[in-house]
Design a protein around this motif. Structure first.
Motif, mmCIF file in Angstrom:
data_model
loop_
_atom_site.group_PDB
_atom_site.id
_atom_site.type_symbol
_atom_site.label_atom_id
_atom_site.label_comp_id
_atom_site.label_asym_id
_atom_site.label_seq_id
_atom_site.Cartn_x
_atom_site.Cartn_y
_atom_site.Cartn_z
ATOM 1 N N LEU A 268 67.147 9.715 -41.121
ATOM 2 C CA LEU A 268 66.244 8.575 -41.218
ATOM 3 C C LEU A 268 67.070 7.297 -41.267
ATOM 4 O O LEU A 268 68.299 7.330 -41.244
ATOM 5 N N LEU A 269 66.371 6.175 -41.331
ATOM 6 C CA LEU A 269 67.025 4.875 -41.480
ATOM 7 C C LEU A 269 66.560 4.219 -42.763
ATOM 8 O O LEU A 269 65.422 4.412 -43.201
ATOM 9 N N VAL A 270 67.451 3.413 -43.340
ATOM 10 C CA VAL A 270 67.055 2.488 -44.398
ATOM 11 C C VAL A 270 67.222 1.072 -43.856
ATOM 12 O O VAL A 270 68.276 0.719 -43.319
ATOM 13 N N LEU A 271 66.173 0.294 -43.944
ATOM 14 C CA LEU A 271 66.211 -1.127 -43.594
ATOM 15 C C LEU A 271 66.311 -1.917 -44.889
ATOM 16 O O LEU A 271 65.604 -1.610 -45.857
ATOM 17 N N GLU A 272 67.164 -2.932 -44.909
ATOM 18 C CA GLU A 272 67.340 -3.746 -46.117
ATOM 19 C C GLU A 272 67.426 -5.216 -45.761
ATOM 20 O O GLU A 272 68.004 -5.588 -44.737
ATOM 21 N N THR A 273 66.859 -6.045 -46.607
ATOM 22 C CA THR A 273 66.994 -7.489 -46.453
ATOM 23 C C THR A 273 66.942 -8.147 -47.822
ATOM 24 O O THR A 273 66.201 -7.695 -48.702
ATOM 25 N N ASN A 274 67.741 -9.186 -48.026
ATOM 26 C CA ASN A 274 67.750 -9.946 -49.282
ATOM 27 C C ASN A 274 66.894 -11.199 -49.108
ATOM 28 O O ASN A 274 67.074 -11.952 -48.141
ATOM 29 N N ILE A 275 66.002 -11.435 -50.054
ATOM 30 C CA ILE A 275 65.047 -12.540 -49.958
ATOM 31 C C ILE A 275 65.068 -13.320 -51.269
ATOM 32 O O ILE A 275 64.951 -12.732 -52.345
ATOM 33 N N VAL A 298 58.919 2.290 -49.574
ATOM 34 C CA VAL A 298 59.268 0.860 -49.613
ATOM 35 C C VAL A 298 59.473 0.497 -51.070
ATOM 36 O O VAL A 298 58.655 0.863 -51.925
ATOM 37 N N TRP A 299 60.562 -0.227 -51.371
ATOM 38 C CA TRP A 299 60.806 -0.600 -52.761
ATOM 39 C C TRP A 299 61.543 -1.934 -52.850
ATOM 40 O O TRP A 299 62.159 -2.395 -51.891
ATOM 41 N N GLN A 300 61.425 -2.551 -54.034
ATOM 42 C CA GLN A 300 62.107 -3.812 -54.319
ATOM 43 C C GLN A 300 63.167 -3.588 -55.394
ATOM 44 O O GLN A 300 62.955 -2.806 -56.317
ATOM 45 N N GLY A 308 73.781 -18.184 -58.086
ATOM 46 C CA GLY A 308 73.030 -17.671 -59.212
ATOM 47 C C GLY A 308 71.539 -17.546 -58.991
ATOM 48 O O GLY A 308 70.788 -17.320 -59.947
ATOM 49 N N ARG A 309 71.073 -17.661 -57.752
ATOM 50 C CA ARG A 309 69.637 -17.587 -57.494
ATOM 51 C C ARG A 309 69.146 -16.146 -57.626
ATOM 52 O O ARG A 309 69.775 -15.214 -57.141
ATOM 53 N N SER A 310 67.999 -15.978 -58.266
ATOM 54 C CA SER A 310 67.378 -14.659 -58.345
ATOM 55 C C SER A 310 66.737 -14.330 -57.006
ATOM 56 O O SER A 310 66.154 -15.201 -56.342
ATOM 57 N N GLY A 311 66.835 -13.091 -56.615
ATOM 58 C CA GLY A 311 66.266 -12.680 -55.343
ATOM 59 C C GLY A 311 65.761 -11.253 -55.404
ATOM 60 O O GLY A 311 65.841 -10.577 -56.429
ATOM 61 N N ILE A 312 65.219 -10.794 -54.271
ATOM 62 C CA ILE A 312 64.695 -9.444 -54.140
ATOM 63 C C ILE A 312 65.369 -8.780 -52.941
ATOM 64 O O ILE A 312 65.462 -9.373 -51.868
ATOM 65 N N LYS A 313 65.861 -7.565 -53.154
ATOM 66 C CA LYS A 313 66.308 -6.753 -52.019
ATOM 67 C C LYS A 313 65.153 -5.832 -51.646
ATOM 68 O O LYS A 313 64.735 -4.990 -52.425
ATOM 69 N N THR A 335 60.221 -14.313 -45.539
ATOM 70 C CA THR A 335 61.144 -15.366 -45.102
ATOM 71 C C THR A 335 62.508 -14.799 -44.718
ATOM 72 O O THR A 335 63.474 -15.540 -44.582
ATOM 73 N N SER A 336 62.589 -13.484 -44.540
ATOM 74 C CA SER A 336 63.862 -12.856 -44.147
ATOM 75 C C SER A 336 64.346 -13.412 -42.818
ATOM 76 O O SER A 336 63.565 -13.626 -41.881
ATOM 77 N N ILE A 337 65.680 -13.626 -42.723
ATOM 78 C CA ILE A 337 66.275 -14.071 -41.460
ATOM 79 C C ILE A 337 67.266 -13.038 -40.929
ATOM 80 O O ILE A 337 67.957 -13.287 -39.941
ATOM 81 N N GLY A 338 67.330 -11.880 -41.577
ATOM 82 C CA GLY A 338 68.232 -10.842 -41.102
ATOM 83 C C GLY A 338 67.977 -9.527 -41.829
ATOM 84 O O GLY A 338 67.665 -9.518 -43.023
ATOM 85 N N ILE A 339 68.085 -8.430 -41.087
ATOM 86 C CA ILE A 339 67.802 -7.109 -41.650
ATOM 87 C C ILE A 339 68.969 -6.178 -41.352
ATOM 88 O O ILE A 339 69.415 -6.067 -40.206
ATOM 89 N N ARG A 340 69.473 -5.515 -42.388
ATOM 90 C CA ARG A 340 70.500 -4.492 -42.208
ATOM 91 C C ARG A 340 69.822 -3.145 -41.995
ATOM 92 O O ARG A 340 68.732 -2.904 -42.515
#
Length: 406
Positions: A268-275, A298-300, A308-313, A335-340
């Motif tokens: 399978l694949l895992v897609l990830e993005t930091n927001i 799907v999980w956060q 130091g900004r808080s974010g969500i993966k 608002t993601s601009i890139g996905i691993r």
């Protein structure tokens, strides 16, 4: 299903080869002429023709400059002004400016100066501006949403440019190729130009072998200006990744995950993005859409990002066949601009569903087993909630009763 493009750069890539391939794929000459005419530049003639390179018919596109009209050496701001002044879509403008910005950053690093001070020489001329804007416009006209490039060869030797004799790949090209796999090959020519390198470095989503699951619908060829010992063409495969509906996607994984021993490793694949700049409620909605489209999970994960900004993966587990569709949902809804993405193995137990009776009604139960032995039995939450609300019995009593009847 979203349209995708696979570029095979075994004979290099230049701006005019890229446009030639898009024209061969269906981008109309009229549409390109309309795009170019919107640019406030002059002193050129557009050339379109069919040619044959070692038995392969290809489309040749070229911008012939008027030798009597002076072409200035432009700074980035001059090129941005030209593009901004054109009657083009915002997306075409933004992506075209992004290409020149990446090229300016590479040139500035090579020459030890700043992006603002760098002079564009060959790539600041009208033909380079037309090549970049024409390519971006062609991709939009054909509805291309994902680009993969592979088999990249730069050529070897030396080339004469404004700064003198330079090794191939040219220094700016080499800078642009950071993180991109390529070889020099056996041809003593500059096959991959700075403009071509800037285009793929900015516009391509990934690099490497032809993607697994990619289905070609049309093969197109853009011709280069050389006559070489190999066909001097850029091959572009226009196609799609087949999309399964959610039930089909889950059935594929279920079939892959079960054998006579009730388990098997599944690719399978895992897609990830930091927001870090998106309303959490919007992310929650995106998660629902991802599940509806066939994501297996799907999980956060809370993360701390730069400054130091808080974010969500945001992470998604999915079959490769629906990768493109899920990526599009993430881009569209957040608002993601890139996905691993990266492949993972999953060992899954055999799962089935049974119905059990409680004093208040029926409840579905999910049962997981290994080699015929039950490992877990979980009552369906929504069924238990419905019975609890209908009967007035506490939810935990309904769930306990459903569990104990197994």
């Amino acid at each position: 299903m979203n349209k995708s493009l696979y570029l095979s750069g075994y004979s290099g890539i230049s701006g005019n080869m890229f446009i030639g391939a898009l024209l061969d794929a269906g981008y109309s000459e009229e549409a390109l002429r309309e795009t170019v005419s919107a640019l406030p530049v002059s002193g050129y003639t557009l050339k379109f023709e069919k040619t044959v390179k070692m038995g392969i018919e290809a489309t040749l596109f070229d911008v012939e400059l008027d030798p009597h009209e002076h072409q200035p050496h432009r700074h980035l701001r001059h090129i941005v002004e030209i593009i901004e002044a054109a009657d083009l879509s915002d997306r075409v403008k933004q992506r075209s400016i992004a290409v020149f910005t990446k090229l300016a950053e590479a040139e500035a690093k090579v020459h030890g100066t700043t992006v603002e001070k760098i002079h564009f020489h060959e790539v600041g001329a009208v033909d380079a501006i037309i090549d970049v804007v024409g390519t971006v416009s062609g991709l939009e006209a054909l509805g291309i949403e994902k680009i993969v490039a592979g088999n990249l060869r730069t050529g070897f030797g030396f080339i004469e440019c404004a700064h003198g004799s330079m090794p191939i790949p040219a220094p700016a090209t080499a800078e642009l190729l950071h993180g991109i796999p390529y070889t020099q090959g056996s041809v003593e020519k500059e096959l991959l130009t700075p403009t071509g390198a800037a285009l793929i470095a900015t516009l391509c989503d990934s690099f490497g072998d032809r993607p697994e699951g990619f289905v070609t619908e049309k093969t197109a060829y853009g011709a280069g200006g050389w006559d070489l010992e190999i066909p001097n063409v850029l091959r572009a495969e226009l196609g799609r990744f087949p999309t399964l509906d959610p039930s089909e996607a889950r059935e594929v994984v279920r079939m892959q995950s079960s054998d006579q021993q009730d388990r098997q490793k599944t690719d399978l694949l895992v897609l990830e993005t930091n927001i870090d700049d998106c309303n959490p409620q919007v992310i929650s909605y995106a998660m629902d859409r991802l599940f509806d489209a066939g994501a297996l999970d799907v999980w956060q994960t809370p993360v701390v990002m730069k400054k130091g900004r808080s974010g969500i993966k945001l992470s998604v587990l999915c079959p490769i066949l629906i990768k493109n569709e899920l990526e599009w949902i993430i881009f569209e809804e957040t608002t993601s601009i890139g996905i691993r993405s990266f492949p993972v193995d999953r060992t899954a137990l055999n799962r089935r569903e049974e119905t059990t009776e409680t004093p208040w009604g029926s409840v579905r139960v999910k049962i997981s087993s290994l080699n015929g032995r039950v490992c877990s039995a979980t009552p369906e939450y929504d069924d238990c909630v419905a019975l609890a609300e209908k009967s007035g019995v506490p939810l935990k009593e309904v769930m306990h009763a459903a569990h104990n009847t197994q």
